[in-house]
Motif scaffolding. Structure first.
Motif, PDB file in Angstrom:
ATOM      1  N   UNK A 163       0.755  -1.173   0.067  1.00  0.00           N
ATOM      2  CA  UNK A 163       0.123  -0.055  -0.032  1.00  0.00           C
ATOM      3  C   UNK A 163       0.673   1.284   0.147  1.00  0.00           C
ATOM      4  N   UNK A 164       0.436   2.357  -0.421  1.00  0.00           N
ATOM      5  CA  UNK A 164       1.075   3.488  -0.482  1.00  0.00           C
ATOM      6  C   UNK A 164       0.459   4.328   1.029  1.00  0.00           C
ATOM      7  N   UNK A 165       1.706   4.266   1.829  1.00  0.00           N
ATOM      8  CA  UNK A 165       1.219   5.050   3.369  1.00  0.00           C
ATOM      9  C   UNK A 165       1.837   6.251   3.522  1.00  0.00           C
ATOM     10  N   UNK A 166       2.419   7.074   2.558  1.00  0.00           N
ATOM     11  CA  UNK A 166       3.165   7.960   2.581  1.00  0.00           C
ATOM     12  C   UNK A 166       1.962   9.100   2.289  1.00  0.00           C
ATOM     13  N   UNK A 167       1.682  10.015   3.296  1.00  0.00           N
ATOM     14  CA  UNK A 167       0.653  11.082   2.990  1.00  0.00           C
ATOM     15  C   UNK A 167       0.889  12.047   1.642  1.00  0.00           C
ATOM     16  N   UNK A 168      -0.049  12.524   1.109  1.00  0.00           N
ATOM     17  CA  UNK A 168       0.495  13.457   0.032  1.00  0.00           C
ATOM     18  C   UNK A 168       0.582  14.785   0.584  1.00  0.00           C
ATOM     19  N   UNK A 169       1.469  15.466  -0.435  1.00  0.00           N
ATOM     20  CA  UNK A 169       1.863  16.889  -0.068  1.00  0.00           C
ATOM     21  C   UNK A 169       0.807  17.862  -0.557  1.00  0.00           C
ATOM     22  N   UNK A 170       0.843  18.973   0.518  1.00  0.00           N
ATOM     23  CA  UNK A 170      -0.016  20.220  -0.041  1.00  0.00           C
ATOM     24  C   UNK A 170       1.086  21.292  -0.149  1.00  0.00           C
ATOM     25  N   UNK A 171       0.311  22.232  -0.722  1.00  0.00           N
ATOM     26  CA  UNK A 171       1.022  23.324  -0.788  1.00  0.00           C
ATOM     27  C   UNK A 171       1.052  24.765   0.008  1.00  0.00           C
ATOM     28  N   UNK A 172       1.988  24.972   0.429  1.00  0.00           N
ATOM     29  CA  UNK A 172       2.227  25.910   1.410  1.00  0.00           C
ATOM     30  C   UNK A 172       2.889  27.304   0.661  1.00  0.00           C
ATOM     31  N   UNK A 215       7.524   8.218   6.852  1.00  0.00           N
ATOM     32  CA  UNK A 215       6.206   8.459   7.484  1.00  0.00           C
ATOM     33  C   UNK A 215       6.327   9.279   8.975  1.00  0.00           C
ATOM     34  N   UNK A 216       7.461   9.651   9.123  1.00  0.00           N
ATOM     35  CA  UNK A 216       7.585  10.411  10.516  1.00  0.00           C
ATOM     36  C   UNK A 216       6.739  11.683  10.342  1.00  0.00           C
ATOM     37  N   UNK A 217       6.600  12.287  11.538  1.00  0.00           N
ATOM     38  CA  UNK A 217       5.675  13.394  11.677  1.00  0.00           C
ATOM     39  C   UNK A 217       6.268  14.514  12.637  1.00  0.00           C
ATOM     40  N   UNK A 218       6.492  15.555  11.818  1.00  0.00           N
ATOM     41  CA  UNK A 218       6.927  16.806  12.617  1.00  0.00           C
ATOM     42  C   UNK A 218       5.554  17.678  12.614  1.00  0.00           C
TER      43      UNK A 218
END
Length: 567
Positions: free
Chosen positions: A367-376, A429-432
């Motif tokens: 599965x693709x577990x990497x969250x998609x990017x959003x624009x900032x 998949x680490x989260x900051x």
């Protein structure tokens, strides 16, 4: 089928070779092997180090090949028979040895480590063998202690040196069982426990009880850095200006590291993690059972094995890094697929390579577990840049916007925004997670990586010390724990710290009495009256090592750097 460098069958006792497949199946296998070759192609030249890779499926050798050079001085290529130092992958064999002794009733994982190492300090809270196995012990990192005591990277590190440093420590990073922080000291101590309980060195014990029964004839713990080992690959790090330099660790300690082996032998071990031919199913299952914190939280680490999955599949793995050696071994138990990559170049990242190989074999099940990017916007990113400090660990994180992305200072990996003030470093998949500034409180940052213990940071708002104020920090500071004196002076408008004739480490001010350098965070402490009375040194695996100020005067004369006798 084209020719390829496969390991001779006698090297893979315990593994078998698959029968010749039908034409269509043979083409599919050949296609996968060509994909593996293409993946390792950047490391297949004759002027650079490289890797050996081995792949087995349900105990059947699927592919093994060497890429690049084992020895650049003598033009020796890497083959599947090349022997590598595999660094921290060694830990699971130390843990297995402890498990064998526990099976025989010669020790219990709940035993206090001081039962076997009475020379270790009593910290008020018991450190058990289980705490050592699961990295929940709180011990300070052994290599960093020796570094701060004056050992250089190329110096000889012995077990006696490590015991000297550990037995002098007056504190730990945290109360045992309350956090999990990966470290090496615990496994060096476990090797000593094996010797004191069994009456045999870990090398002899593992040879007799693990390696010989499994036919791992090219595997042993190295306990003598001068030992001649035929077919051993040298290791290399990049040289400034181009080319390579030798980077082989000089260590005469083991347990946390120092296992020498081949891809073929490691595949035999991976198969044992499936079938328990040595040790039995109960013991191999215990190695693959997560440790837990005092509050019941699972750590995701067993006994020398990482237990987190990959893209929705269960995976058991460990990597290793020592000198220029880089290694990774992973197992997908449900699919019975094992992949090993052993490399001898410091710029190679085998953990990326093994996972890409796994995707070639198991991609249809992942599965693709990497969250998609959003624009900032740049303004939104810039609002998050700055310096953050952790009251918990005393670490400092510095963030900047560079090349259109938020990054750590001097770290190339870009942080990818994934929404709601949350970022992931690169493709992990680490989260900051950033929190908005509250009334009267600065912005916060929470870091969640592989480990379940979240690290909390707060943005540094203290002003930078003015240039004249730097002189108040200069002087000499003494750590009785390490029998070392640190000299702090002003050099080119910045603070610098030096000890035991080492090169100086420049300290960058980050606000108030806190500075950062290659050794971590240096925080100067003050008396109630405001006078500087000491400093502490902290980093990820070593917190608040204290040194007391020796001279109360604001400035202590220090010899020029070039006046020190070379080491």
């Amino acid at each position: 089928m084209r020719s390829r460098s496969l390991v001779s069958s006698f090297l893979f006792l315990g593994l078998t070779f698959a029968p010749t497949p039908a034409a269509a199946g043979e083409d599919a296998v050949e296609g996968r092997h060509q994909q593996v070759d293409a993946l390792f192609a950047p490391w297949s030249g004759k002027n650079a180090p490289g890797c050996a890779v081995g792949i087995s499926r349900d105990g059947v050798l699927d592919y093994a090949r060497g890429y690049g050079m084992s020895n650049l001085e003598y033009d020796v290529p890497i083959t599947p028979q090349s022997i590598f130092h595999i660094a921290s992958i060694s830990k699971q064999f130390t843990a297995f040895s402890i498990g064998l002794l526990a099976q025989e009733g010669k020790l219990s994982l709940d035993d206090d480590v001081r039962k076997y190492l009475p020379e270790m300090p009593a910290y008020g809270k018991t450190i058990t063998l289980a705490h050592l196995l699961h990295h929940t012990n709180g011990l300070r990192e052994q290599g960093q202690l020796l570094n701060l005591a004056g050992w250089r990277g190329d110096d000889l590190y012995t077990e006696a040196d490590i015991l000297w440093a550990l037995t002098r420590q007056r504190g730990v990073n945290f109360e045992p069982g309350t956090e999990v922080v990966y470290g090496n000291a615990a496994y060096t101590l476990l090797a000593v426990v094996v010797r004191r309980v069994s009456g045999k060195s870990l090398r002899a014990f593992a040879d007799e009880r693990i390696f010989k029964p499994l036919g791992m004839t090219d595997t042993h713990f190295r306990d003598d850095h001068t030992e001649v080992v035929p077919r051993r690959a040298s290791a290399y790090s990049p040289r400034e200006g181009g080319g390579w330099r030798i980077s082989v660790p000089n260590i005469d300690h083991y347990g946390s590291t120092s296992l020498l082996t081949t891809v073929g032998d490691l595949l035999k071990w991976e198969q044992n993690l499936l079938d328990g031919r040595v040790g039995g199913q109960a013991l191999v299952a215990s190695l693959q059972t997560s440790g837990r914190l005092n509050d019941g939280t699972a750590t995701g680490y067993g006994s020398g094995l990482r237990l987190t999955g990959h893209r929705g599949l269960r995976m058991v793995s460990h990597d290793g890094m020592d000198g220029g050696y880089r290694a990774d071994a992973l197992l997908f138990p449900d699919q019975r697929l094992a992949i090993v990559a052993l490399c001898n170049g410091a710029t190679i990242v085998p953990t990326d390579l093994t996972r890409k190989v796994a995707e070639m074999y198991l991609g249809a099940h992942m599965k693709n577990e990497i969250p998609p990017a959003v624009k900032l916007s740049k303004a939104e990113l810039s609002a998050l840049a700055g310096t953050y400090w952790s009251p918990q660990t005393d670490e400092v994180v510095r963030l900047e916007v560079k090349d259109g992305a938020l990054r750590q200072v001097d770290v190339p990996t870009a942080f990818v925004p994934i929404g709601n003030g949350t970022f992931r470093p690169g493709e992990t998949t680490h989260v900051w997670r950033f929190s908005a500034p509250a009334a009267g409180a600065p912005r916060g940052l929470s870091i969640q990586d592989f480990w379940p213990t979240t690290r909390e940071f707060t943005r540094v708002t203290a002003p930078m010390p003015a240039a004249p104020a730097l002189a108040s920090f200069a002087g000499q500071y003494r750590s009785d724990e390490l029998e070392t004196t640190y000299t702090v002076r002003i050099a080119d408008g910045k603070l610098a710290i030096r000890w035991s004739r080492r090169d100086e480490v420049v300290l960058d001010a980050v606000g108030g009495d806190r500075f950062v350098g290659s050794l971590g965070t240096v925080t100067f402490t003050r008396t109630a009256a405001g006078a500087i009375d000491g400093l502490t040194i902290s980093n990820r695996r070593l917190r608040r090592l204290r040194a007391e100020r020796l001279v109360a005067a604001s400035v202590t004369p220090v010899r020029p750097v070039d006046a020190f006798t070379p080491h």
